[in-house]
Scaffold this active site. Structure first.
Site, mmCIF file in Angstrom:
data_model
loop_
_atom_site.group_PDB
_atom_site.id
_atom_site.type_symbol
_atom_site.label_atom_id
_atom_site.label_comp_id
_atom_site.label_asym_id
_atom_site.label_seq_id
_atom_site.Cartn_x
_atom_site.Cartn_y
_atom_site.Cartn_z
ATOM 1 N N ASP A 8 41.267 -1.670 23.384
ATOM 2 C CA ASP A 8 40.522 -1.622 21.945
ATOM 3 C C ASP A 8 41.411 -2.548 21.180
ATOM 4 O O ASP A 8 42.528 -3.184 21.516
ATOM 5 C CB ASP A 8 40.561 -0.344 21.538
ATOM 6 N N GLY A 41 36.248 -6.305 13.893
ATOM 7 C CA GLY A 41 35.067 -6.161 13.299
ATOM 8 C C GLY A 41 34.408 -7.484 12.734
ATOM 9 O O GLY A 41 33.037 -7.518 12.980
ATOM 10 N N CYS A 71 35.679 -0.356 23.036
ATOM 11 C CA CYS A 71 35.505 -0.824 21.682
ATOM 12 C C CYS A 71 34.043 -1.117 21.541
ATOM 13 O O CYS A 71 33.727 -1.930 22.335
ATOM 14 C CB CYS A 71 36.511 -1.845 21.366
ATOM 15 N N ASN A 72 33.408 -0.750 20.678
ATOM 16 C CA ASN A 72 32.021 -0.996 20.487
ATOM 17 C C ASN A 72 31.851 -2.554 20.184
ATOM 18 O O ASN A 72 30.948 -3.147 20.572
ATOM 19 C CB ASN A 72 31.224 -0.301 19.134
ATOM 20 N N CYS A 197 31.685 3.167 15.929
ATOM 21 C CA CYS A 197 33.271 2.466 16.234
ATOM 22 C C CYS A 197 34.156 3.399 16.809
ATOM 23 O O CYS A 197 34.419 4.501 16.118
ATOM 24 C CB CYS A 197 33.830 1.862 14.984
ATOM 25 N N THR A 198 35.182 3.315 17.596
ATOM 26 C CA THR A 198 35.924 4.219 18.016
ATOM 27 C C THR A 198 37.007 4.491 17.439
ATOM 28 O O THR A 198 37.639 5.845 17.570
ATOM 29 C CB THR A 198 36.628 3.645 19.574
HETATM 30 N N1 DGL Z 1 37.515 0.249 17.562
HETATM 31 C C1 DGL Z 1 36.544 -0.778 17.590
HETATM 32 C C2 DGL Z 1 35.111 -0.623 17.482
HETATM 33 O O1 DGL Z 1 34.791 0.347 18.472
HETATM 34 C C3 DGL Z 1 36.877 -2.121 16.713
HETATM 35 C C4 DGL Z 1 37.184 -2.174 15.280
HETATM 36 C C5 DGL Z 1 37.784 -3.256 14.776
HETATM 37 O O2 DGL Z 1 38.777 -3.545 15.328
HETATM 38 O O3 DGL Z 1 37.188 -4.051 13.768
HETATM 39 O O4 DGL Z 1 34.265 -1.253 17.115
#
Ligand code: DGL
Length: 270
Positions: A8, A41, A71-72, A197-198
């Protein structure tokens, strides 16, 4: 035993690791937090693809049999490329994986809008996610496949990732950050809030508290854990079916390792 690689942009993927280990406690895990590049993001998808390649190579070099893109945002930007590039027994993959596997399976995240569309009674589903996820083709294709009777209202969790990475998940300041992005969804009548988002599950206590008991807060991590188990079985990767719980977890970060170590301790105790 299987060795499962997980990555992630930071500690968010630990919310996935927590669920995966409930289902597969005997496996070995290699977790990579790319916090030197966090947040993903709003980054250009081509940069996220480059990071995803580099991290996948690292995880394979360390012996991963299968990789969870926890990570989405990275799933939306990079999983199609990863699946295409690591699917054939070419020289690069053979070298990296030291001949262990001639192809690699990737399990990705998806905001849980399908179950939410079934659960909603108000007909309005709120989605909190990063800008990258909300604009990705993957998310929008899934949304279009769902019944038109359900309305999806979306908001970027502004500042949520930074809040989680700073390990402040409960203060008044954190509440203010969460409320600013959540309130517009509640005001539009959402009775389900999808955490797309995780990182966001670490704020779910605050989210549930602000939204109230009648609103369902939905995390896709348990579904992803089931999907991983399905892939492990399909691929005939040997794994511990006895649930003995002896698997070890190795933690790596591209930046400061402190938040990763502290949050791993937290999820291990919860
Ligand atoms: N944890 C991530 C997700 O699921 C990324 C968040 C990020 O770095 O902006 O999207």
């Amino acid at each position: 035993m299987a060795t499962i690689g997980i990555f992630d942009s930071g500690i968010g993927g630990l919310s996935v690791l927590r669920e995966v280990r409930k289902l597969l406690p005997s496996e070995d895990y290699i977790y990579f937090s790319d916090n030197a590049y966090c947040p993903y993001g709003q980054k250009d998808p081509s940069l996220i693809i480059d990071r995803a390649r580099e991290i996948s190579d690292f995880l394979l070099f360390k012996g991963a049999d299968v990789i969870v893109v926890a990570c989405n945002t990275a799933t939306g930007a990079a999983i199609a490329t990863l699946r295409a590039e690591y699917s054939s027994p070419d020289e690069r993959v053979e070298f990296i994986s030291q001949g262990r596997r001639d192809h690699v399976k990737f399990v990705g995240m998806e905001p849980a809008i399908k179950p939410a569309a079934k659960l909603t009674r108000s007909g309005v589903v709120g989605v909190l996610a990063t800008a990258g996820t909300l604009s990705a083709g993957k998310y929008n294709n899934t949304k279009e496949s769902l019944p038109g009777s359900v309305t999806f209202v979306e908001h970027v969790g502004e500042g949520f990732v930074e809040q989680v990475e700073s390990l402040d998940w409960t203060s008044d300041h954190a509440r203010g950050v969460v409320e600013a992005s959540l309130r517009p969804l509640l005001d539009k009548g959402a009775d389900c809030i999808v955490l797309g988002c995780t990182h966001y599950p670490f704020l779910s206590g605050l989210i549930q508290d602000i939204a109230g008991p009648d609103v369902k807060v939905i995390d896709s991590a348990p579904a992803i854990a089931k999907q991983l188990l399905k892939v492990i079985k399909e691929e005939k990767i040997p794994y511990g079916e006895d649930g003995g719980g002896s698997g070890k977890v190795s933690l790596y970060a591209s930046g400061d390792k402190g938040p990763l170590l502290k949050t791993f301790e937290f999820i291990s105790g919860s």
